[in-house]
Design a protein around this motif. Sequence first.
Motif, PDB file in Angstrom:
ATOM      1  N   GLY A 161      38.839  34.306  44.411  1.00 24.75           N
ATOM      2  CA  GLY A 161      40.016  34.718  43.639  1.00 24.75           C
ATOM      3  C   GLY A 161      40.015  34.310  42.185  1.00 24.75           C
ATOM      4  O   GLY A 161      40.961  34.636  41.452  1.00 24.75           O
ATOM      5  N   GLY A 162      38.986  33.609  41.728  1.00 24.67           N
ATOM      6  CA  GLY A 162      38.948  33.160  40.341  1.00 24.67           C
ATOM      7  C   GLY A 162      38.390  34.213  39.395  1.00 24.67           C
ATOM      8  O   GLY A 162      38.001  35.313  39.807  1.00 24.67           O
ATOM      9  N   ALA A 163      38.325  33.869  38.123  1.00 25.18           N
ATOM     10  CA  ALA A 163      37.823  34.795  37.116  1.00 25.18           C
ATOM     11  C   ALA A 163      36.319  34.986  37.224  1.00 25.18           C
ATOM     12  O   ALA A 163      35.779  35.972  36.725  1.00 25.18           O
ATOM     13  N   HIS A 164      35.632  34.051  37.878  1.00 22.13           N
ATOM     14  CA  HIS A 164      34.192  34.150  38.076  1.00 22.13           C
ATOM     15  C   HIS A 164      33.825  33.355  39.321  1.00 22.13           C
ATOM     16  O   HIS A 164      34.684  32.728  39.949  1.00 22.13           O
ATOM     17  N   ARG A 165      32.549  33.371  39.693  1.00 18.77           N
ATOM     18  CA  ARG A 165      32.134  32.772  40.966  1.00 18.77           C
ATOM     19  C   ARG A 165      32.277  31.260  40.993  1.00 18.77           C
ATOM     20  O   ARG A 165      32.200  30.648  42.054  1.00 18.77           O
ATOM     21  N   CYS A 166      32.477  30.624  39.837  1.00 19.72           N
ATOM     22  CA  CYS A 166      32.571  29.167  39.758  1.00 19.72           C
ATOM     23  C   CYS A 166      34.012  28.692  39.612  1.00 19.72           C
ATOM     24  O   CYS A 166      34.274  27.584  39.128  1.00 19.72           O
ATOM     25  N   GLU A 167      34.946  29.500  40.021  1.00 16.50           N
ATOM     26  CA  GLU A 167      36.361  29.114  39.986  1.00 16.50           C
ATOM     27  C   GLU A 167      37.087  29.825  41.107  1.00 16.50           C
ATOM     28  O   GLU A 167      36.779  30.968  41.437  1.00 16.50           O
ATOM     29  N   GLY A 168      38.071  29.156  41.717  1.00 14.43           N
ATOM     30  CA  GLY A 168      38.879  29.820  42.724  1.00 14.43           C
ATOM     31  C   GLY A 168      39.365  28.888  43.809  1.00 14.43           C
ATOM     32  O   GLY A 168      39.244  27.664  43.723  1.00 14.43           O
ATOM     33  N   ARG A 169      39.915  29.484  44.849  1.00 10.01           N
ATOM     34  CA  ARG A 169      40.371  28.747  46.028  1.00 10.01           C
ATOM     35  C   ARG A 169      39.145  28.316  46.832  1.00 10.01           C
ATOM     36  O   ARG A 169      38.222  29.098  47.045  1.00 10.01           O
ATOM     37  N   VAL A 170      39.113  27.058  47.256  1.00 14.10           N
ATOM     38  CA  VAL A 170      37.969  26.541  48.002  1.00 14.10           C
ATOM     39  C   VAL A 170      38.053  27.024  49.450  1.00 14.10           C
ATOM     40  O   VAL A 170      39.064  26.812  50.123  1.00 14.10           O
ATOM     41  N   GLU A 174      32.645  38.961  49.951  1.00 10.97           N
ATOM     42  CA  GLU A 174      33.620  38.646  48.897  1.00 10.97           C
ATOM     43  C   GLU A 174      34.905  39.463  49.060  1.00 10.97           C
ATOM     44  O   GLU A 174      34.888  40.608  49.536  1.00 10.97           O
ATOM     45  N   ALA A 175      36.023  38.855  48.633  1.00 10.14           N
ATOM     46  CA  ALA A 175      37.321  39.530  48.695  1.00 10.14           C
ATOM     47  C   ALA A 175      37.451  40.570  47.596  1.00 10.14           C
ATOM     48  O   ALA A 175      38.182  41.545  47.732  1.00 10.14           O
ATOM     49  N   ASN A 176      36.759  40.378  46.483  1.00  7.81           N
ATOM     50  CA  ASN A 176      36.777  41.364  45.406  1.00  7.81           C
ATOM     51  C   ASN A 176      35.501  41.236  44.585  1.00  7.81           C
ATOM     52  O   ASN A 176      34.744  40.277  44.715  1.00  7.81           O
ATOM     53  N   LEU A 177      35.268  42.212  43.722  1.00  9.30           N
ATOM     54  CA  LEU A 177      34.035  42.278  42.963  1.00  9.30           C
ATOM     55  C   LEU A 177      33.866  41.090  42.027  1.00  9.30           C
ATOM     56  O   LEU A 177      32.744  40.651  41.752  1.00  9.30           O
ATOM     57  N   GLN A 178      34.980  40.537  41.540  1.00  9.96           N
ATOM     58  CA  GLN A 178      34.911  39.406  40.609  1.00  9.96           C
ATOM     59  C   GLN A 178      34.286  38.166  41.229  1.00  9.96           C
ATOM     60  O   GLN A 178      33.840  37.268  40.511  1.00  9.96           O
ATOM     61  N   ASP A 179      34.257  38.095  42.560  1.00  5.88           N
ATOM     62  CA  ASP A 179      33.697  36.920  43.235  1.00  5.88           C
ATOM     63  C   ASP A 179      32.175  36.963  43.314  1.00  5.88           C
ATOM     64  O   ASP A 179      31.546  35.975  43.701  1.00  5.88           O
ATOM     65  N   CYS A 180      31.571  38.095  42.980  1.00  4.10           N
ATOM     66  CA  CYS A 180      30.115  38.233  43.107  1.00  4.10           C
ATOM     67  C   CYS A 180      29.394  37.625  41.904  1.00  4.10           C
ATOM     68  O   CYS A 180      29.823  37.807  40.762  1.00  4.10           O
ATOM     69  N   PRO A 181      28.284  36.930  42.122  1.00  3.11           N
ATOM     70  CA  PRO A 181      27.446  36.500  40.992  1.00  3.11           C
ATOM     71  C   PRO A 181      26.888  37.729  40.274  1.00  3.11           C
ATOM     72  O   PRO A 181      26.682  38.777  40.884  1.00  3.11           O
ATOM     73  N   PHE A 182      26.639  37.590  38.991  1.00  5.09           N
ATOM     74  CA  PHE A 182      26.173  38.741  38.221  1.00  5.09           C
ATOM     75  C   PHE A 182      25.217  38.267  37.137  1.00  5.09           C
ATOM     76  O   PHE A 182      25.171  37.096  36.775  1.00  5.09           O
ATOM     77  N   SER A 183      24.451  39.190  36.618  1.00  7.94           N
ATOM     78  CA  SER A 183      23.543  38.914  35.508  1.00  7.94           C
ATOM     79  C   SER A 183      23.352  40.204  34.731  1.00  7.94           C
ATOM     80  O   SER A 183      23.762  41.283  35.180  1.00  7.94           O
TER      81      SER A 183
END
Length: 458
Positions: free
Chosen positions: A139-148, A324-333
């Motif tokens: 649920g965070g803005a990127h994969r390194c933030e959010g609900r644990v 993932e619950a949404n696309l924002q949770d996926c790692p990207f490059s």
Amino acid sequence: MAPLFNLMLAVLTIFVGLCLSEFPSKVRLVGGAHRCEGRVEVEVNGQWGTVCDDGWDRSDVAVVCRELSCGAAIHTPRGASYQPPASEEQRVLIQGVECSGMEDKLAQCTLHDDVFDCSHEEDAGAQCEKFPSKVRLVGGAHRCEGRVEVEVNGQWGTVCDDGWDRSDVAVVCRELNCGAAIHTPRGASYQPPASEEQRVLIQGVECSGMEDTLAQCMLHGDVSDCSHEEDAGAQCENPDSDLLFVPETVRLVDGSGSCQGRVEVLHQAQWSTVCKAGWNLKASKAVCRQLGCGRALLTHTCCNKSTQGKGPIWMGKMSCSGQEANLQDCPFSRLENNCTHGEDTWIECEDPFELRLVGGDTSCSGRLEVLHKGSWGSVCDDSWGEKEDQVVCKQLGCGKPLSPSPKARKSYGPGAGHIWLDDVACSGKELSLEFCRHRLWGYHDCTHEEDVGLICSE
């Protein structure tokens, strides 16, 4: 005689006190693949030693697993098989253990510490369920933030924020290959919130901050008084931040419904298409889930100019797991590719399971129709009965089914087009018709004269 008796009583009292003080104050497992497996070692009066496997069984292992806040007891392996083996200087401190399996600590079991014939070849071992096996931030803005969230025995759940601090976040950040711990936010603030079906799996976490994984910390899994309002969160530095911007939201366009079409992502108020070279079915699963559609059915490039996009192309490579619950949770490059709109990504998801009643006096009476592949179709009344009526009325928020005559049921007229469902069988307890058994979509042996109709109370 009395002085001698008193002296003997005093010596006996001291002896009993020494015996009680020698029971283990701490327990650990050494040499295993994780902290919940290994050779059993106990600390007695500041000295660590092993336990003889005389009579050692699953009940004893269950107590060790409980004391270490691990999962259920799995196996009673030989402790001598774990490497490195116990050193010759390390004593065997306990000859035998007798636990009922219900004790909270090994010290509460009957322990025989008069060791006389046990070597390290007979050291006791224990294997418990690893707790937890995976960690993610949602649920965070990127994969390194959010609900644990943690995975325990194949089930994902949340962590209570009782005692949750920067040391705990530091371990989560390290396990996820993120940067330094920044903040300990409330996990309940991330959207979408954890569902009611998702359990709080860990009551409390105690990390020193130096562990490599959360499973190496002391975890208290006996959850007693924690709701999702108290979910723990974590914010770490994002090592991917200099690679690519994160999409703010996603949509599917130019398809026959909201659950299929060309993928477009929004960033800084601008919609962009997505290059197929950086996309796969796992990324499609995340999008379908985020949009409230069913499972991902198909991923391909747009096939003609009428379905191609215009304007910017988002040059991102998504590395989704599919959970993932949404696309924002996926790692990207960044995607090193010169894409054109002929390579725009197109996906198709299952339609959300929608139904309606048509032809009646109100929205709670009429001929039953269900939505599939963007088209409304009817339902055959083979095997249809009161339990199926109950599910439909409940799903539509229309109260309970009434029991009109078969003639009244047919008064709504036959449908046209597809007959989507046949041989539907419900228990009556389902919350949606999609959970009832039925033939494959579109397979039937009916005519529209057999279309289901019903009347609900509200």
